[in-house]
Scaffold this motif. Structure first.
Motif, PDB file in Angstrom:
ATOM      1  N   ALA A  79       8.534 -44.738 -37.468  1.00 16.95           N
ATOM      2  CA  ALA A  79       7.267 -45.222 -36.910  1.00 16.95           C
ATOM      3  C   ALA A  79       6.655 -44.232 -35.927  1.00 16.95           C
ATOM      4  CB  ALA A  79       7.478 -46.570 -36.229  1.00 16.95           C
ATOM      5  N   THR A  80       7.485 -43.492 -35.204  1.00 16.58           N
ATOM      6  CA  THR A  80       6.972 -42.631 -34.144  1.00 16.58           C
ATOM      7  C   THR A  80       6.942 -41.149 -34.509  1.00 16.58           C
ATOM      8  OG1 THR A  80       9.174 -42.335 -33.164  1.00 16.58           O
ATOM      9  CG2 THR A  80       7.846 -44.208 -32.389  1.00 16.58           C
ATOM     10  N   GLY A  81       7.747 -40.758 -35.509  1.00 16.06           N
ATOM     11  CA  GLY A  81       7.893 -39.329 -35.763  1.00 16.06           C
ATOM     12  C   GLY A  81       8.659 -38.644 -34.651  1.00 16.06           C
ATOM     13  N   GLN A  82       9.403 -39.395 -33.921  1.00 12.25           N
ATOM     14  CA  GLN A  82      10.117 -38.906 -32.734  1.00 12.25           C
ATOM     15  C   GLN A  82      11.578 -39.314 -32.830  1.00 12.25           C
ATOM     16  OE1 GLN A  82       9.386 -37.265 -29.511  1.00 12.25           O
ATOM     17  NE2 GLN A  82      11.600 -37.395 -29.649  1.00 12.25           N
ATOM     18  N   ALA A  83      12.469 -38.367 -32.595  1.00 18.07           N
ATOM     19  CA  ALA A  83      13.894 -38.688 -32.617  1.00 18.07           C
ATOM     20  C   ALA A  83      14.246 -39.600 -31.441  1.00 18.07           C
ATOM     21  CB  ALA A  83      14.717 -37.405 -32.557  1.00 18.07           C
ATOM     22  N   PHE A  84      15.254 -40.411 -31.654  1.00 17.91           N
ATOM     23  CA  PHE A  84      15.744 -41.311 -30.606  1.00 17.91           C
ATOM     24  C   PHE A  84      16.688 -40.489 -29.725  1.00 17.91           C
ATOM     25  CE2 PHE A  84      18.266 -44.788 -28.802  1.00 17.91           C
ATOM     26  CZ  PHE A  84      17.267 -45.693 -28.492  1.00 17.91           C
ATOM     27  N   VAL A  85      16.097 -39.776 -28.764  1.00 18.93           N
ATOM     28  CA  VAL A  85      16.853 -38.834 -27.949  1.00 18.93           C
ATOM     29  C   VAL A  85      16.451 -38.997 -26.490  1.00 18.93           C
ATOM     30  CG1 VAL A  85      17.171 -37.117 -29.787  1.00 18.93           C
ATOM     31  CG2 VAL A  85      15.118 -37.044 -28.355  1.00 18.93           C
ATOM     32  N   SER A  86      17.172 -38.313 -25.640  1.00 19.25           N
ATOM     33  CA  SER A  86      16.882 -38.352 -24.212  1.00 19.25           C
ATOM     34  C   SER A  86      15.489 -37.797 -23.928  1.00 19.25           C
ATOM     35  CB  SER A  86      17.909 -37.524 -23.437  1.00 19.25           C
ATOM     36  OG  SER A  86      19.210 -38.026 -23.650  1.00 19.25           O
ATOM     37  N   GLY A  87      14.851 -38.341 -22.879  1.00 18.00           N
ATOM     38  CA  GLY A  87      13.586 -37.813 -22.422  1.00 18.00           C
ATOM     39  C   GLY A  87      12.369 -38.561 -22.903  1.00 18.00           C
ATOM     40  N   ILE A  88      12.521 -39.508 -23.831  1.00 17.62           N
ATOM     41  CA  ILE A  88      11.359 -40.255 -24.312  1.00 17.62           C
ATOM     42  C   ILE A  88      11.293 -41.605 -23.620  1.00 17.62           C
ATOM     43  CG2 ILE A  88      11.359 -39.104 -26.544  1.00 17.62           C
ATOM     44  CD1 ILE A  88      12.599 -41.639 -27.729  1.00 17.62           C
ATOM     45  N   ALA A 222      13.397 -34.074 -40.967  1.00 18.76           N
ATOM     46  CA  ALA A 222      12.934 -35.442 -40.722  1.00 18.76           C
ATOM     47  C   ALA A 222      11.702 -35.428 -39.831  1.00 18.76           C
ATOM     48  CB  ALA A 222      14.041 -36.257 -40.066  1.00 18.76           C
ATOM     49  N   THR A 223      10.847 -36.417 -40.015  1.00 19.70           N
ATOM     50  CA  THR A 223       9.659 -36.500 -39.166  1.00 19.70           C
ATOM     51  C   THR A 223      10.032 -36.757 -37.720  1.00 19.70           C
ATOM     52  OG1 THR A 223       9.469 -38.856 -39.681  1.00 19.70           O
ATOM     53  CG2 THR A 223       8.235 -37.333 -41.068  1.00 19.70           C
ATOM     54  N   SER A 224      11.246 -37.195 -37.501  1.00 23.07           N
ATOM     55  CA  SER A 224      11.681 -37.470 -36.126  1.00 23.07           C
ATOM     56  C   SER A 224      11.979 -36.199 -35.352  1.00 23.07           C
ATOM     57  CB  SER A 224      12.936 -38.349 -36.148  1.00 23.07           C
ATOM     58  OG  SER A 224      13.985 -37.696 -36.838  1.00 23.07           O
ATOM     59  N   ASP A 225      11.918 -35.040 -36.002  1.00 23.64           N
ATOM     60  CA  ASP A 225      12.253 -33.791 -35.321  1.00 23.64           C
ATOM     61  C   ASP A 225      11.021 -33.009 -34.892  1.00 23.64           C
ATOM     62  OD1 ASP A 225      15.011 -34.102 -35.576  1.00 23.64           O
ATOM     63  OD2 ASP A 225      14.962 -33.388 -37.637  1.00 23.64           O
ATOM     64  N   LEU A 226       9.890 -33.683 -34.756  1.00 25.05           N
ATOM     65  CA  LEU A 226       8.653 -32.982 -34.439  1.00 25.05           C
ATOM     66  C   LEU A 226       8.391 -32.855 -32.939  1.00 25.05           C
ATOM     67  CD1 LEU A 226       6.331 -34.595 -37.121  1.00 25.05           C
ATOM     68  CD2 LEU A 226       7.365 -32.334 -37.173  1.00 25.05           C
ATOM     69  N   SER A 227       9.189 -33.507 -32.123  1.00 31.05           N
ATOM     70  CA  SER A 227       8.920 -33.510 -30.684  1.00 31.05           C
ATOM     71  C   SER A 227       8.985 -32.106 -30.090  1.00 31.05           C
ATOM     72  CB  SER A 227       9.907 -34.433 -29.952  1.00 31.05           C
ATOM     73  OG  SER A 227      11.244 -34.000 -30.194  1.00 31.05           O
ATOM     74  N   GLY A 228       9.755 -31.197 -30.708  1.00 34.39           N
ATOM     75  CA  GLY A 228       9.863 -29.837 -30.193  1.00 34.39           C
ATOM     76  C   GLY A 228       8.561 -29.063 -30.285  1.00 34.39           C
ATOM     77  N   PHE A 229       7.611 -29.548 -31.099  1.00 30.28           N
ATOM     78  CA  PHE A 229       6.319 -28.882 -31.245  1.00 30.28           C
ATOM     79  C   PHE A 229       5.254 -29.504 -30.353  1.00 30.28           C
ATOM     80  CE2 PHE A 229       8.648 -28.492 -35.240  1.00 30.28           C
ATOM     81  CZ  PHE A 229       8.696 -27.115 -35.382  1.00 30.28           C
ATOM     82  N   ASP A 230       5.674 -30.394 -29.476  1.00 26.80           N
ATOM     83  CA  ASP A 230       4.746 -31.076 -28.565  1.00 26.80           C
ATOM     84  C   ASP A 230       4.995 -30.664 -27.120  1.00 26.80           C
ATOM     85  OD1 ASP A 230       2.999 -32.607 -30.121  1.00 26.80           O
ATOM     86  OD2 ASP A 230       4.516 -34.130 -30.458  1.00 26.80           O
ATOM     87  N   THR A 231       5.299 -29.391 -26.886  1.00 29.35           N
ATOM     88  CA  THR A 231       5.603 -28.944 -25.531  1.00 29.35           C
ATOM     89  C   THR A 231       4.495 -28.028 -25.012  1.00 29.35           C
ATOM     90  OG1 THR A 231       6.803 -26.943 -26.165  1.00 29.35           O
ATOM     91  CG2 THR A 231       8.047 -29.009 -26.154  1.00 29.35           C
ATOM     92  N   TYR A 232       4.333 -28.054 -23.719  1.00 29.85           N
ATOM     93  CA  TYR A 232       3.278 -27.254 -23.092  1.00 29.85           C
ATOM     94  C   TYR A 232       3.513 -25.757 -23.272  1.00 29.85           C
ATOM     95  CZ  TYR A 232       0.744 -24.733 -19.515  1.00 29.85           C
ATOM     96  OH  TYR A 232      -0.036 -23.808 -18.873  1.00 29.85           O
ATOM     97  N   LEU A 233       4.744 -25.282 -23.038  1.00 25.08           N
ATOM     98  CA  LEU A 233       5.009 -23.852 -23.093  1.00 25.08           C
ATOM     99  C   LEU A 233       4.752 -23.283 -24.485  1.00 25.08           C
ATOM    100  CD1 LEU A 233       8.253 -23.497 -20.921  1.00 25.08           C
ATOM    101  CD2 LEU A 233       5.908 -22.878 -20.319  1.00 25.08           C
TER     102      LEU A 233
END
Length: 415
Positions: A79-88, A222-233
């Motif tokens: 549903a989120t495209g985000q892994a269930f990991v720390s920091g969310i 997996a679509t849940s691994d996209l959070s790494g592309f949502d960083t400011y740096l």
């Protein structure tokens, strides 16, 4: 004094909590220290931070039992495209429990992914706003894509299926365009995506003259691994990168921050290859149009020149006749002028000769003798000085008519 054992006190706390908080509760918190064990249970911490100081102001131990976790995790990540990991940040339904040995904990029963989606969107929005305020949001989009993007720096995992699809698509294009690709390996999923991609960009930046564009692709993850592309740096680095950046990281639902700042965003690695081929096609089509225009222009120019040549050819006989006629008339005129000039010159020379002849005739000895003059000769030579004669010399005096022979008799004749 009556004293309670620690166990009794903890048991009292447990019974009190169970009586006071018997229901389930929806809470907002951030995940921390998420881990699973071999049996499939998930253990984690829920934390809350002060929005101004970012200091922890609350913390609780949490548990997601395996029977719930095996359903909850894929539902959340899909549903989120985000892994269930720390920091969310999450909105979860929990029950409150207390164990005499393990203490206070929250047991997760359900999760609302829309809250996390909203928080992710808010975070993306904040990053994009920061980039805009810094004046770098659209820098990469403003770069001109090279007319012939053939030298491609690829950031991807070397084992990713998407990388193979990308290369295959480029190498087997219908018009046989040549592309040179060089892989800069990077992790495209997990917590080290940002660090890995930034390192690859640094390597490419040190060799800018070797490439026309950068392609960041990811396939098969997996679509849940996209959070790494949502960083400011990572977004800031791509936005300010001096070469056009093309992203094809394999998702369709939402753009990541990286997609938003890239020069061109496509859905898949294959689509990224098609985009580059289309650029080459556009350039080739434009060259075809220019070639056709050049061919048509040359044909038109040649036709005009052939017409001019035919016109000149038709005009040559009359022009030649006119030129010869003019030359003939000019020659006749020159001939007449020359005859007149020769006649005049001969007349002048004849007159001068006649004058000279008259002068010569007037100066001849016969003319002088006819006038009464005489000539004295000695030995055939004219005597001009009497002092040169000696007594006894024979001299001849020539007159107009006849000669007189004389003998010098005395010296007085020398005076």
């Amino acid at each position: 004094m009556d004293a309670l054992s620690l166990y009794d006190l903890n048991a009292l706390v447990r019974r009190s909590l169970e009586q006071c908080l018997p229901d389930t509760y929806w809470i907002q918190a951030e995940l921390s220290d998420v881990r699973t064990n071999s049996t499939g249970h998930c253990y984690l911490e829920f934390v809350q931070k002060d929005p101004r100081s970012n200091n922890l102001i609350a913390k609780a131990r949490g548990t997601v039992w395996s029977n719930v976790f095996r359903l909850l995790r894929p539902y959340f990540e899909e549903a989120t495209g985000q892994a269930f990991v720390s920091g969310i940040k999450v909105l979860v339904q929990v029950t409150v429990s207390f164990h005499e040995l393990y203490g206070y904990s929250l047991t997760v029963q359900d999760i609302d992914p829309t809250y996390t989606v909203g928080d992710m969107a808010r975070r993306r929005k904040e990053i994009l706003k920061q980039l805009e305020e810094e004046g770098v949001l659209t820098l990469n989009k403003e770069l001109a894509m090279p007319r012939l993007p053939q030298r491609i720096a690829v950031i991807s995992s070397s084992t990713a299926a998407g990388y193979g699809d990308f290369c295959h698509q480029l190498q087997n294009n219908a018009r046989c365009f040549y592309f040179h690709t060089e892989l800069f390996p990077a992790l495209m999923q997990g917590e080290r995506v940002e660090e890995s991609v930034l390192a690859a960009l640094d390597k490419i930046n040190s060799r800018l003259d070797s490439f026309d564009a950068v392609v960041i692709i990811r396939g098969g993850g997996a679509t849940s691994d996209l959070s790494g592309f949502d960083t400011y740096l990572l977004a800031a680095a791509c936005a300010q990168f001096p070469l056009p950046v093309i992203t094809g990281i394999g998702h369709e639902r939402d753009d990541t921050v990286l997609d938003s700042v890239a020069h061109t965003r496509v859905k898949t690695p294959t689509a990224a290859a098609e985009f580059l081929i289309d650029c080459m096609n556009d350039a080739a089509d434009e060259l075809d149009v220019l070639a056709d225009r050049l061919y048509g222009g040359v044909q038109s120019l040649l036709s005009q020149e052939y017409q001019k040549l035919a016109s000149y050819k038709n005009r040559i006989p009359s022009a030649a006749y006119r030129y010869i006629s003019d030359a003939k008339f000019a020659l006749l005129a020159e001939r007449k002028d020359m005859a007149q000039a020769v006649t005049s010159s001969l007349s002048g020379h004849r007159h001068r000769l006649e004058l000279l002849q008259q002068r010569l005739a007037d100066a001849s000895p016969e003319k002088q003798l006819a006038r009464g003059y005489s000539i004295t000769l000695k030995n055939g030579k004219v005597v001009k000085n009497a002092s040169l004669l000696n007594e006894g010399d024979e001299i001849i005096t020539r007159l107009h008519k006849g000669e007189i022979t004389s003998i010098v008799t005395n010296e007085s004749s020398k005076k």
